[in-house]
Design an enzyme around this catalytic site. Structure first.
Site, mmCIF file in Angstrom:
data_model
loop_
_atom_site.group_PDB
_atom_site.id
_atom_site.type_symbol
_atom_site.label_atom_id
_atom_site.label_comp_id
_atom_site.label_asym_id
_atom_site.label_seq_id
_atom_site.Cartn_x
_atom_site.Cartn_y
_atom_site.Cartn_z
ATOM 1 N N SER A 35 -15.038 -0.280 -4.257
ATOM 2 C CA SER A 35 -15.893 -0.679 -3.141
ATOM 3 C C SER A 35 -17.061 0.286 -3.001
ATOM 4 O O SER A 35 -16.869 1.495 -2.962
ATOM 5 C CB SER A 35 -15.117 -0.645 -1.816
ATOM 6 O OG SER A 35 -14.000 -1.469 -1.887
ATOM 7 N N HIS A 67 -16.507 -6.590 -4.454
ATOM 8 C CA HIS A 67 -15.786 -6.282 -5.694
ATOM 9 C C HIS A 67 -16.237 -7.279 -6.756
ATOM 10 O O HIS A 67 -16.079 -8.483 -6.590
ATOM 11 C CB HIS A 67 -14.268 -6.404 -5.484
ATOM 12 C CG HIS A 67 -13.701 -5.341 -4.582
ATOM 13 N ND1 HIS A 67 -12.575 -5.509 -3.842
ATOM 14 C CD2 HIS A 67 -14.120 -4.088 -4.317
ATOM 15 C CE1 HIS A 67 -12.312 -4.413 -3.150
ATOM 16 N NE2 HIS A 67 -13.252 -3.535 -3.417
ATOM 17 N N ARG A 88 -11.067 -5.419 -10.846
ATOM 18 C CA ARG A 88 -9.855 -4.620 -10.704
ATOM 19 C C ARG A 88 -8.849 -5.468 -9.937
ATOM 20 O O ARG A 88 -9.207 -6.381 -9.204
ATOM 21 C CB ARG A 88 -10.172 -3.296 -10.011
ATOM 22 C CG ARG A 88 -9.841 -3.260 -8.558
ATOM 23 C CD ARG A 88 -10.334 -2.064 -7.789
ATOM 24 N NE ARG A 88 -10.148 -0.772 -8.415
ATOM 25 C CZ ARG A 88 -10.652 0.354 -7.879
ATOM 26 N NH1 ARG A 88 -11.351 0.298 -6.763
ATOM 27 N NH2 ARG A 88 -10.466 1.511 -8.451
ATOM 28 N N HIS A 90 -6.035 -5.329 -7.157
ATOM 29 C CA HIS A 90 -5.453 -4.485 -6.114
ATOM 30 C C HIS A 90 -3.984 -4.815 -5.903
ATOM 31 O O HIS A 90 -3.570 -5.970 -5.999
ATOM 32 C CB HIS A 90 -6.196 -4.683 -4.780
ATOM 33 C CG HIS A 90 -7.513 -3.979 -4.717
ATOM 34 N ND1 HIS A 90 -8.686 -4.587 -5.115
ATOM 35 C CD2 HIS A 90 -7.839 -2.725 -4.330
ATOM 36 C CE1 HIS A 90 -9.681 -3.721 -4.953
ATOM 37 N NE2 HIS A 90 -9.198 -2.585 -4.477
ATOM 38 N N GLU A 189 -4.739 1.668 8.190
ATOM 39 C CA GLU A 189 -3.612 2.423 8.735
ATOM 40 C C GLU A 189 -3.634 2.459 10.259
ATOM 41 O O GLU A 189 -4.660 2.219 10.892
ATOM 42 C CB GLU A 189 -3.662 3.872 8.219
ATOM 43 C CG GLU A 189 -3.453 3.984 6.728
ATOM 44 C CD GLU A 189 -4.610 3.426 5.912
ATOM 45 O OE1 GLU A 189 -5.776 3.613 6.327
ATOM 46 O OE2 GLU A 189 -4.343 2.777 4.881
ATOM 47 N N SER A 208 -6.186 1.851 -3.833
ATOM 48 C CA SER A 208 -6.333 1.444 -5.236
ATOM 49 C C SER A 208 -6.012 2.500 -6.284
ATOM 50 O O SER A 208 -5.347 2.207 -7.282
ATOM 51 C CB SER A 208 -7.782 0.985 -5.476
ATOM 52 O OG SER A 208 -8.683 2.054 -5.196
ATOM 53 N N ASN A 231 -15.804 5.353 5.398
ATOM 54 C CA ASN A 231 -15.461 5.324 6.829
ATOM 55 C C ASN A 231 -14.553 6.512 7.138
ATOM 56 O O ASN A 231 -13.896 7.043 6.253
ATOM 57 C CB ASN A 231 -14.733 4.017 7.195
ATOM 58 C CG ASN A 231 -13.461 3.802 6.363
ATOM 59 O OD1 ASN A 231 -13.511 3.350 5.233
ATOM 60 N ND2 ASN A 231 -12.339 4.154 6.944
HETATM 61 I I1 8IG Z 1 -13.285 1.451 1.746
HETATM 62 O O1 8IG Z 1 -9.680 3.764 5.840
HETATM 63 C C1 8IG Z 1 -11.590 1.977 2.543
HETATM 64 N N1 8IG Z 1 -10.466 1.665 1.924
HETATM 65 N N2 8IG Z 1 -6.135 2.481 3.241
HETATM 66 N N3 8IG Z 1 -7.924 3.137 4.556
HETATM 67 C C2 8IG Z 1 -7.437 2.550 3.435
HETATM 68 N N4 8IG Z 1 -8.209 2.037 2.504
HETATM 69 C C3 8IG Z 1 -9.518 2.105 2.705
HETATM 70 C C4 8IG Z 1 -10.101 2.693 3.829
HETATM 71 C C5 8IG Z 1 -9.256 3.238 4.816
HETATM 72 N N5 8IG Z 1 -11.417 2.592 3.693
#
Ligand code: 8IG
Length: 268
Positions: A35, A67, A88, A90, A189, A208, A231
């Site tokens: 990503s 993706h 890919r 996932h 999460e 991933s 993020n």
């Molecule tokens: I882009 O905050 C991305 N992928 N698990 N947590 C998880 N996967 C992610 C996150 C995230 N940001």
């Protein structure tokens, strides 16, 4: 895919089809685009061929926006043949960790010795926020799964190659390092889960790369892991993680990570 012998046969078949479609018999380096990284490979070199994933055995078109779903073959100014895996698989797509390893096994069967695994991820460190590229130094696999089946007691010491991390730091001495925790996804999460991951020593949170890195080591590849923080992880800031934020961070960091990737590949 549940059987390793069958998975290896499928990868060998895919590599033959790839060689046939691209006209490139062996590749040197594989690059898995996560990503935010889709555009970062555009200036790596001269594109020799591009193949839709669906044409290659074992691949299916990816369903997640941002993706890609192509495999392309690029030759760099230094003469390296780079296999760019936009496609890919996932773990959250089918809970099939062996399938996650397929692009990696294909890269190995196509001759690659090095794989660069990229991803977009959450960060537990407010000072390492959206737009920051980070070197993965190690991982914690929280998926409860493995891309390997059977008695494959693969050593994961130095999984994220010290040598390749040093090469990356020659390109950009300011690069931070972090331990990557892979959650199974697709949900982000809870704040409590992020506190747990932080307590375990992780600072990069994604869905991933750990499983791919395990598959890569089992296939004999040297691994470089590069995360792009898109993020702050859940509960670290007031904002909730969102896929739009992920795409925006990728766009903004584009020029920096393109340059970084090009420079690293130029040193391989
Ligand atoms: I882009 O905050 C991305 N992928 N698990 N947590 C998880 N996967 C992610 C996150 C995230 N940001």
């Amino acid at each position: 895919m549940g059987d390793m012998d069958e998975a290896l046969r499928l990868a060998a078949e895919a590599a033959r089809v790839l060689a046939d479609r691209t006209g490139v018999l062996t590749h040197d380096v594989a690059l898995v685009l996560g990503s935010g990284w889709a555009g970062a490979a555009d200036s790596l070199g001269q594109e020799v061929a591009s193949v839709t994933a669906g044409e290659i055995p074992g691949f299916s078109a990816s369903s997640v926006e941002g993706h890609g779903s192509t495999l392309s073959s690029v030759v760099t100014s230094t003469g390296l043949h780079v296999l760019i895996l936009g496609a890919r698989h996932h773990f959250y797509e089918s809970r099939d960790a062996v399938a996650v390893g397929h692009p990696i096994r294909v890269a190995a069967a196509a001759g690659c010795r090095i794989v660069i695994l990229t991803n977009g991820c959450g960060s537990t460190r407010p000072e390492v926020g959206p737009g920051a590229p980070v070197l993965i130094s190690d991982h914690i696999n929280l998926t409860g799964a493995s891309p390997l089946v059977g008695p494959a007691f693969v050593d994961l010491t130095d999984l994220y190659s010290t040598r390749l991390r040093a090469v990356a730091r020659e390109s950009d001495p300011s690069l931070e390092e972090g331990v990557y925790a892979q959650f199974p996804g697709p949900q982000y999460e809870t704040p409590a889960e992020i506190r747990m991951a932080t307590a375990l020593g992780a600072s990069l949170i994604g869905m991933s790369t750990a499983l791919e890195a395990i598959a890569a080591r089992a296939a004999g590849l040297e691994v470089l892991g590069l995360s792009l923080v898109t993020n702050l992880a859940a509960g670290i800031s007031d904002a909730a993680p969102s896929h739009d934020e992920v795409l925006a961070a990728g766009r903004e960091a584009g020029p920096r990570i393109s340059r970084l990737l090009g420079d690293i590949v130029g040193r391989l």
